[in-house]
Design an enzyme around this catalytic site. Structure first.
Site, short mmCIF file in Angstrom:
data_model
loop_
_atom_site.label_atom_id
_atom_site.label_comp_id
_atom_site.label_asym_id
_atom_site.label_seq_id
_atom_site.Cartn_x
_atom_site.Cartn_y
_atom_site.Cartn_z
N GLU A 1 -6.18 4.00 -6.16
CA GLU A 1 -7.50 4.24 -5.57
C GLU A 1 -7.91 5.67 -5.91
O GLU A 1 -7.17 6.61 -5.60
CB GLU A 1 -7.44 4.04 -4.05
CG GLU A 1 -8.81 4.11 -3.41
CD GLU A 1 -8.80 4.49 -1.94
OE1 GLU A 1 -9.72 4.08 -1.23
OE2 GLU A 1 -7.87 5.21 -1.50
N ASP B 1 0.86 -1.18 0.00
CA ASP B 1 0.00 0.00 0.00
C ASP B 1 0.90 1.23 0.00
O ASP B 1 1.85 1.31 0.78
CB ASP B 1 -0.88 0.00 1.25
CG ASP B 1 -2.28 0.49 0.97
OD1 ASP B 1 -2.40 1.61 0.45
OD2 ASP B 1 -3.24 -0.22 1.29
N ASP C 1 -3.06 4.69 -2.40
CA ASP C 1 -4.14 5.25 -1.60
C ASP C 1 -4.56 6.64 -2.12
O ASP C 1 -3.70 7.51 -2.29
CB ASP C 1 -3.63 5.38 -0.16
CG ASP C 1 -4.73 5.68 0.83
OD1 ASP C 1 -5.58 4.80 1.04
OD2 ASP C 1 -4.73 6.78 1.41
N HIS D 1 -11.30 -3.09 2.81
CA HIS D 1 -11.28 -2.76 4.23
C HIS D 1 -12.11 -1.53 4.58
O HIS D 1 -12.22 -1.18 5.74
CB HIS D 1 -9.83 -2.55 4.68
CG HIS D 1 -9.20 -1.37 3.98
ND1 HIS D 1 -8.95 -1.36 2.63
CD2 HIS D 1 -8.81 -0.15 4.44
CE1 HIS D 1 -8.43 -0.19 2.30
NE2 HIS D 1 -8.33 0.56 3.38
N ASP D 2 -12.65 -0.84 3.57
CA ASP D 2 -13.48 0.35 3.80
C ASP D 2 -14.96 0.09 3.56
O ASP D 2 -15.78 0.99 3.74
CB ASP D 2 -13.05 1.49 2.86
CG ASP D 2 -11.64 1.98 3.13
OD1 ASP D 2 -11.19 1.91 4.29
OD2 ASP D 2 -10.98 2.42 2.16
#
Ligand code: NOJ
Length: 585
Positions: free
Chosen positions: A272, A111, A219, A344-345
């Site tokens: 993302e 990440d 991210d 995970h969100d």
């Protein structure tokens, strides 16, 4: 199957990038497996589960952040980009994980969180120390608003809000200026307009690639470029919308040149990008422009969100199909899609789009089949492969996520002030139950022992109380196993070029329950039909199934009727290979 073997099966199609026929598995390290009993998952835990992931058949693992961090946002607030947080292990343990993963043919995707750092990162500590510090301009500093700016006089430079409630600007007492943070106040935004910042990030990325990692999930990467009016006054009207500025393409092209261009080997970059359109995505993922391989877009997971994500709306299958279908069409000729319903969100897909009680197996496998048969690279989030569900903790004190906790605090304070019904504690908690990020973050459910076999200590967040029934061991022992269904989907992508590359055509776009589409490559056409409802489907299937071969279904074969007029049962999904028709047949 290893990548080389997969490429061999794909034969003439193997000139396409490896990730067109790959499946990525996301590990959220805190919640995956704890090897030292401190209640927090770690690298040793991940290493102990590599055989499990290899058996599932995925090609790559994306690791959510494991860097040193004060953990205000579970590692998305990084204070050192070139080390491992002691809670997760050490660099030596990371190297051991990388070697062990590679020896099983699994790639590791890191990440990359470079829109912001932690406020404890030495860069920010320096930056905030004085107005003339050399790192001052590495972040966004602005004086309090004056009469010519959009903010209230004496307040923040403008009215932009943070994604985690409250304003996006915080006044720092050291120099009496505001700094920008699109997320928590402990996550100050880096100023990418400063070439020193960009160089430092590229150096760090090269360091990880030289160490052997196989790519990056980036991210909120589109936010690194800020709209001018967000950061520079005077601002008449800021408006809402995305903070993304047009310089984003220059930054990503520069990153590609500085980090990836000279490298051989198989890498993956996935950006993302909240709030981007399919037209933007075509630019980002056009291989000729050399920006990123694919992006995570948010349109399909925003359809059920109202004024905030916690104000959830009724779900509509036609709306979901319209959105995903448009992205399939929009990136058909140029670019590439990523495919996800979970991460995970996001709340758990079986609770959000399926029926997580009576039809948990059926609806988990239906969405798996539908998603994995789209064109793009599928991502599986830990626990998705055993049909893990949302959690309903009774009290807000059982939750840990900064986004949910901040929202709850603000909403309930508003309720105390105004008595506004939608801010009442029970209503707000229902929003957290349905949409909160901790739904995805409860411990991975390995077995029915204490804390779902995740830790021998006390977990940092409680396990979902349903772990005795929903866990890896039980799923794998069951006649109907979600895990085995995912295995078959992954094998199909590895072995059938039509799954990886075939053209996508949506059928029955307005049907309220039927999700149906075809994938075609050369003379082969695959058909997916899926009844996303508790009631059987009664309308005929939208294709001639005579001579069709059933490749996969989520009801036992003996129960499949396989005829064109047959209704699908509750949450039944099937994949057919249609008979090839010659001109006169
Ligand atoms: C997106 C990440 O997926 C999320 O978990 C995080 O809170 C924000 N970006 C801020 O880094």
């Amino acid at each position: 199957m290893t990548n080389a073997a997969t490429a061999a099966v794909h034969g003439e199609h193997d000139s396409n990038p490896w990730w067109t026929r790959a499946v990525v598995y996301q590990v959220y390290p805190r919640s995956f497996a704890d090897s030292n009993g401190d209640g927090i998952g770690d690298l040793g835990g991940i290493r102990s589960k590599l055989d499990y992931l290899a058996e599932l058949g995925v090609d790559a693992i994306w690791l959510s952040p494991v860097y040193p961090s004060p953990q205000h946002d579970n590692g998305y607030d990084i204070k050192d980009y070139q080390d491992i947080d002691p809670v997760f292990g050490s660099l030596a343990e990371f190297d051991a994980l990388l070697t062990a993963a590679h020896s099983r043919g699994l790639k590791i995707i890191m990440d990359l969180v470079v829109n912001h750092t932690s406020d404890e990162h030495p860069w920010f500590v320096e930056s905030r120390s004085s107005k003339d510090n050399p790192k001052r301009d590495w972040y966004w500093w602005r004086p309090t608003a004056d009469a010519s700016s959009a903010g209230a006089v004496g307040g923040p430079p403008n009215g932009w809000g943070s994604a985690f409630s409250g304003p996006a600007w915080t006044l720092d007492p050291i120099t009496d200026e505001y700094y920008l943070h699109l997320f928590a106040r402990q996550q100050p935004d880096l100023n990418w307009e400063n070439p020193e910042v960009r160089r430092a990030v590229y150096t760090m990325m090269n360091w990880w690639l030289d160490r052997g990692v196989d790519g990056f999930r980036m991210d909120v990467i589109n936010f690194i470029a800020k709209r001018a009016e967000l950061v520079s006054g005077p601002q008449a009207s800021l408006g809402g919308g995305s903070p993304m500025g047009p310089q984003i393409h220059d930054y990503l092209q520069e990153m590609h040149r500085e980090v990836f261009a000279g490298r051989t080997g198989e890498h993956l970059t996935v950006g993302e990008m909240p709030g981007v359109t399919v037209e933007d995505a075509r630019l980002f993922t056009d291989p000729a422009r050399a920006e990123v391989d694919m992006i995570f877009q948010f349109e399909h997971v925003s359809l059920d969100q109202g004024q905030t994500k916690f104000h959830f709306l009724p779900r509509s299958l036609p709306a979901l199909k319209a959105s995903l279908g448009r992205w399939q069409g929009g990136l058909a000729e140029t670019g590439w899609n990523s495919l996800y319903l979970n991460n995970h969100d996001q709340p758990r897909l079986v609770s959000r789009f399926g029926n997580d009680s009576e039809f948990r197996f059926e609806s988990a496998t239906l969405w798996a089949l539908v998603l994995h048969l789209h064109r793009g690279t599928p991502y599986i989030y830990q626990g998705e492969e055993i049909g893990m569900t949302n959690v309903h903790f009774e009290s807000i004190t059982d939750y840990r996520d900064i986004e949910s906790l901040n929202h709850y605090r603000e909403a309930v304070a508003e309720f105390d002030r105004t008595g506004q019904f939608d801010q009442a504690p029970a209503t707000v908690l229902e929003g957290v139950h349905t949409m909160g990020r901790d739904n995805a973050r409860t411990p991975m459910q390995w077995d029915d022992s204490a804390h779902a076999g995740f830790t021998s200590g006390t977990p940092w967040i409680a396990a979902n109380p349903n772990f005795a029934a929903v866990n890896v061991a039980a799923d794998r022992a069951a006649k109907r196993s979600v895990f085995r269904f995912y295995q078959r989907l992954i094998t199909l992508r590895h072995t059938l070029p039509t799954v990886a590359l075939g053209d996508f055509t949506m059928l029955e776009p307005n049907h309220e329950a039927l999700y149906a589409f075809t994938r075609t490559l050369g003379s082969e056409t695959l058909l997916v039909v899926a009844n996303a409802a508790d009631a059987p489907l009664t309308t005929p299937l939208p294709a001639d199934l005579s001579g069709a071969e059933l490749l996969l279904g989520n009801y036992p074969a003996a129960e499949q009727t396989g005829t064109g007029e047959a209704p699908l049962r509750a949450w039944e999904a099937r994949l057919y290979r249609l008979a090839t028709r010659t001109a006169n047949s």
